[in-house]
Design a protein around this motif. Structure first.
Motif, PDB file in Angstrom:
ATOM      1  N   VAL A 151      -3.353   1.077 -36.167  1.00 32.37           N
ATOM      2  CA  VAL A 151      -2.243   1.278 -37.106  1.00 32.37           C
ATOM      3  C   VAL A 151      -2.733   1.068 -38.532  1.00 32.37           C
ATOM      4  O   VAL A 151      -2.431   1.850 -39.441  1.00 32.37           O
ATOM      5  N   GLY A 152      -3.516   0.001 -38.701  1.00 39.52           N
ATOM      6  CA  GLY A 152      -4.054  -0.290 -40.033  1.00 39.52           C
ATOM      7  C   GLY A 152      -4.925   0.841 -40.532  1.00 39.52           C
ATOM      8  O   GLY A 152      -4.826   1.233 -41.701  1.00 39.52           O
ATOM      9  N   TYR A 153      -5.735   1.385 -39.665  1.00 35.44           N
ATOM     10  CA  TYR A 153      -6.662   2.438 -40.085  1.00 35.44           C
ATOM     11  C   TYR A 153      -5.916   3.701 -40.496  1.00 35.44           C
ATOM     12  O   TYR A 153      -6.234   4.314 -41.516  1.00 35.44           O
ATOM     13  N   VAL A 154      -4.929   4.055 -39.698  1.00 30.01           N
ATOM     14  CA  VAL A 154      -4.136   5.240 -40.047  1.00 30.01           C
ATOM     15  C   VAL A 154      -3.464   5.037 -41.404  1.00 30.01           C
ATOM     16  O   VAL A 154      -3.447   5.931 -42.251  1.00 30.01           O
ATOM     17  N   ALA A 155      -2.944   3.832 -41.619  1.00 31.34           N
ATOM     18  CA  ALA A 155      -2.260   3.538 -42.874  1.00 31.34           C
ATOM     19  C   ALA A 155      -3.245   3.548 -44.049  1.00 31.34           C
ATOM     20  O   ALA A 155      -2.949   4.087 -45.116  1.00 31.34           O
ATOM     21  N   LEU A 156      -4.417   2.982 -43.833  1.00 32.05           N
ATOM     22  CA  LEU A 156      -5.411   2.926 -44.908  1.00 32.05           C
ATOM     23  C   LEU A 156      -5.882   4.335 -45.274  1.00 32.05           C
ATOM     24  O   LEU A 156      -6.103   4.637 -46.451  1.00 32.05           O
ATOM     25  N   CYS A 157      -6.031   5.175 -44.263  1.00 38.51           N
ATOM     26  CA  CYS A 157      -6.440   6.556 -44.523  1.00 38.51           C
ATOM     27  C   CYS A 157      -5.369   7.298 -45.309  1.00 38.51           C
ATOM     28  O   CYS A 157      -5.666   8.235 -46.031  1.00 38.51           O
ATOM     29  N   GLY A 158      -4.112   6.892 -45.143  1.00 41.33           N
ATOM     30  CA  GLY A 158      -3.021   7.539 -45.850  1.00 41.33           C
ATOM     31  C   GLY A 158      -2.693   6.854 -47.170  1.00 41.33           C
ATOM     32  O   GLY A 158      -1.618   7.053 -47.713  1.00 41.33           O
ATOM     33  N   PHE A 159      -3.592   6.024 -47.682  1.00 41.69           N
ATOM     34  CA  PHE A 159      -3.429   5.315 -48.955  1.00 41.69           C
ATOM     35  C   PHE A 159      -2.202   4.419 -48.970  1.00 41.69           C
ATOM     36  O   PHE A 159      -1.513   4.320 -49.975  1.00 41.69           O
ATOM     37  N   ASP A 160      -1.893   3.830 -47.848  1.00 40.78           N
ATOM     38  CA  ASP A 160      -0.787   2.881 -47.810  1.00 40.78           C
ATOM     39  C   ASP A 160      -1.336   1.468 -47.826  1.00 40.78           C
ATOM     40  O   ASP A 160      -2.511   1.242 -47.586  1.00 40.78           O
ATOM     41  N   ARG A 161      -0.451   0.525 -48.099  1.00 41.41           N
ATOM     42  CA  ARG A 161      -0.875  -0.870 -48.213  1.00 41.41           C
ATOM     43  C   ARG A 161      -0.615  -1.579 -46.893  1.00 41.41           C
ATOM     44  O   ARG A 161       0.496  -1.520 -46.361  1.00 41.41           O
ATOM     45  N   VAL A 162      -1.621  -2.237 -46.361  1.00 41.01           N
ATOM     46  CA  VAL A 162      -1.511  -2.846 -45.038  1.00 41.01           C
ATOM     47  C   VAL A 162      -1.581  -4.367 -45.128  1.00 41.01           C
ATOM     48  O   VAL A 162      -2.416  -4.917 -45.841  1.00 41.01           O
ATOM     49  N   THR A 163      -0.676  -5.015 -44.435  1.00 41.16           N
ATOM     50  CA  THR A 163      -0.708  -6.471 -44.329  1.00 41.16           C
ATOM     51  C   THR A 163      -0.593  -6.845 -42.858  1.00 41.16           C
ATOM     52  O   THR A 163       0.265  -6.338 -42.157  1.00 41.16           O
ATOM     53  N   VAL A 164      -1.471  -7.718 -42.414  1.00 39.08           N
ATOM     54  CA  VAL A 164      -1.374  -8.228 -41.047  1.00 39.08           C
ATOM     55  C   VAL A 164      -0.861  -9.661 -41.119  1.00 39.08           C
ATOM     56  O   VAL A 164      -1.381 -10.470 -41.875  1.00 39.08           O
ATOM     57  N   GLU A 165       0.168  -9.934 -40.359  1.00 35.20           N
ATOM     58  CA  GLU A 165       0.736 -11.282 -40.309  1.00 35.20           C
ATOM     59  C   GLU A 165       0.568 -11.853 -38.904  1.00 35.20           C
ATOM     60  O   GLU A 165       1.407 -11.628 -38.038  1.00 35.20           O
ATOM     61  N   PRO A 166      -0.530 -12.578 -38.653  1.00 33.70           N
ATOM     62  CA  PRO A 166      -0.646 -13.183 -37.335  1.00 33.70           C
ATOM     63  C   PRO A 166       0.201 -14.446 -37.267  1.00 33.70           C
ATOM     64  O   PRO A 166       0.327 -15.162 -38.244  1.00 33.70           O
ATOM     65  N   PHE A 167       0.789 -14.694 -36.111  1.00 39.20           N
ATOM     66  CA  PHE A 167       1.518 -15.938 -35.935  1.00 39.20           C
ATOM     67  C   PHE A 167       1.244 -16.479 -34.544  1.00 39.20           C
ATOM     68  O   PHE A 167       1.117 -15.694 -33.613  1.00 39.20           O
ATOM     69  N   PRO A 168       1.106 -17.768 -34.310  1.00 40.60           N
ATOM     70  CA  PRO A 168       1.140 -18.821 -35.325  1.00 40.60           C
ATOM     71  C   PRO A 168      -0.153 -18.829 -36.127  1.00 40.60           C
ATOM     72  O   PRO A 168      -1.150 -18.281 -35.683  1.00 40.60           O
ATOM     73  N   LEU A 169      -0.105 -19.483 -37.249  1.00 37.58           N
ATOM     74  CA  LEU A 169      -1.253 -19.498 -38.139  1.00 37.58           C
ATOM     75  C   LEU A 169      -2.025 -20.803 -37.956  1.00 37.58           C
ATOM     76  O   LEU A 169      -1.532 -21.873 -38.265  1.00 37.58           O
ATOM     77  N   GLY A 170      -3.221 -20.709 -37.413  1.00 38.78           N
ATOM     78  CA  GLY A 170      -4.055 -21.900 -37.265  1.00 38.78           C
ATOM     79  C   GLY A 170      -4.618 -22.328 -38.612  1.00 38.78           C
ATOM     80  O   GLY A 170      -4.741 -21.517 -39.523  1.00 38.78           O
ATOM     81  N   ASP A 171      -4.966 -23.599 -38.723  1.00 37.77           N
ATOM     82  CA  ASP A 171      -5.467 -24.113 -40.000  1.00 37.77           C
ATOM     83  C   ASP A 171      -6.765 -23.435 -40.415  1.00 37.77           C
ATOM     84  O   ASP A 171      -7.032 -23.246 -41.599  1.00 37.77           O
TER      85      ASP A 171
END
Lengths: 297, 58
Positions: free
Chosen positions: A110-130
């Motif tokens: 998904v990120g790659y397709v978005a990056l190829c289309g000049f879109d901004r990608v954010t990944v939010e993993p949860f839970p967030l380890g220290d």
């Protein structure tokens, strides 16, 4: 894990385009149509001239015909924020092919397709380890196809551990990413507290949501028979179960019910739902199911 | 023939019962699973929580 996505598949992903039903409301320039007026080749509207306007944008042909000054307006192209909510809880690390690895591959695609289309990608993993806080910073607001290699590397460094609060994670994410865009939720949706609240708060933001439920074969048809005491990997809750082949059908009906309820919940809120077994070939999901599911084209 | 303490005999008779119950007791194999959410639902759907509950509903 050698590579998240094979080069062959990457090439095929390059040809895809993320679909967005709504117009982009972001403020940064990009390649998506938006409601704003600005500069592009796509004509939008006329407006009468007001002193101070850019003289270069006056339509002189119209002036020649009507003796009045009009401005030609064009559609501004803005970017589309793509947010990927990645369930990185302990329960995702199960399966012959861990569900988390599968989820990561989908996130990378998904990120790659978005990056190829000049879109901004954010990944939010949860839970967030220290130990992952620094890593997550790298996975935020990624732009441009050139950053895809770093993006993949950072994704590969993520680990699935700990207990996730699904609802809280999505609620926080919805608060943080206010500009509506495309959100992708990759999870098993097996949260003890339910998934309803989280999905609701995300849907209220007006972004387009794709929910991909990833289940392992072991969850769909358990192979452990006999008198069992199953222990939840996240909460440590114990449950005594007597299970045999003769109860497999009933179990599968339960799973199907669960998935169906999730699907109906999603449909009622305009969320696109997809069920994926973690042992299916990733190509099938990405190029067939998600394409017909309206994720991209 | 008679016993000095018949109560002791009665007690001796209960001992094998305890042993039998111990042998009949289900030994559960602990197994770590990703989540017990589905298992809980499975039990709720298949088990009657009170006796004859299923019969009553039908």
């Amino acid at each position: 894990m050698a590579a998240l996505i094979s080069p062959d598949l990457l090439k095929r992903l390059e040809q895809l385009q993320l679909l967005a039903r709504r117009r982009s409301k972001s403020t940064a320039k990009g390649e998506r149509r938006s409601g704003a007026r600005g500069q592009s080749v796509e004509f939008a509207d006329y407006r009468s001239y007001v002193p101070g306007d850019d003289l270069r944008r006056i339509d002189w042909n119209l002036y020649g015909r009507l003796d009045r000054l009009f401005l030609k307006l064009y559609e501004e192209e803005r970017e589309l924020p793509v947010t990927i909510f990645l369930d990185a809880s302990e329960s995702m690390s199960f399966g012959q092919v861990p569900k988390f690895d599968f989820a990561r591959q989908v996130a990378a695609a998904v990120g790659y397709v978005a990056l190829c289309g000049f879109d901004r990608v954010t990944v939010e993993p949860f839970p967030l380890g220290d130990d992952q806080v620094g890593l997550v910073g790298e996975l935020r607001q990624v732009r441009g196809r050139k950053s895809s290699i770093r993006f993949f590397e950072n994704l590969a460094k993520l680990k699935a551990a700990g207990t996730a609060d699904f609802n809280q994670a999505l609620r926080r994410g919805a608060m943080k990413h206010r500009a509506p865009g495309v959100s992708v939720v990759l999870s098993d949706f097996l949260a003890p507290a339910g998934y309803e609240e989280g999905l609701k708060s995300l849907a209220h933001r007006g972004s387009e949501i794709h929910a991909v439920q990833i289940l392992s074969p072991e969850e769909l048809e358990p192979s452990a028979y006999g008198d069992l005491k199953v222990i939840d990997s996240e909460t440590g809750a114990e449950q005594e179960v007597t299970f045999g082949k003769y109860r497999l059908k009933a179990y599968q009906a339960t799973v199907q019910n669960y998935c169906q309820r999730l699907q109906e919940f999603c449909r009622a809120r305009g969320v696109r739902y997809q069920l994926a077994r973690s042992d299916t070939p990733i190509d099938d999901l990405l190029l067939k199911a998600m394409r017909t599911g309206g994720m991209w084209r | 023939m008679n016993f000095l303490t018949p109560e002791a005999l009665a007690f001796a008779a209960t001992l094998p019962v305890v042993v039998v119950f111990y042998l009949l007791k289900r030994r559960r194999v602990a197994r770590l699973v990703s989540s017990t959410v589905l298992w809980q639902r499975f039990l709720n759907e298949t088990q009657a929580s009170s006796p004859f509950q299923k019969l009553r509903h039908n």
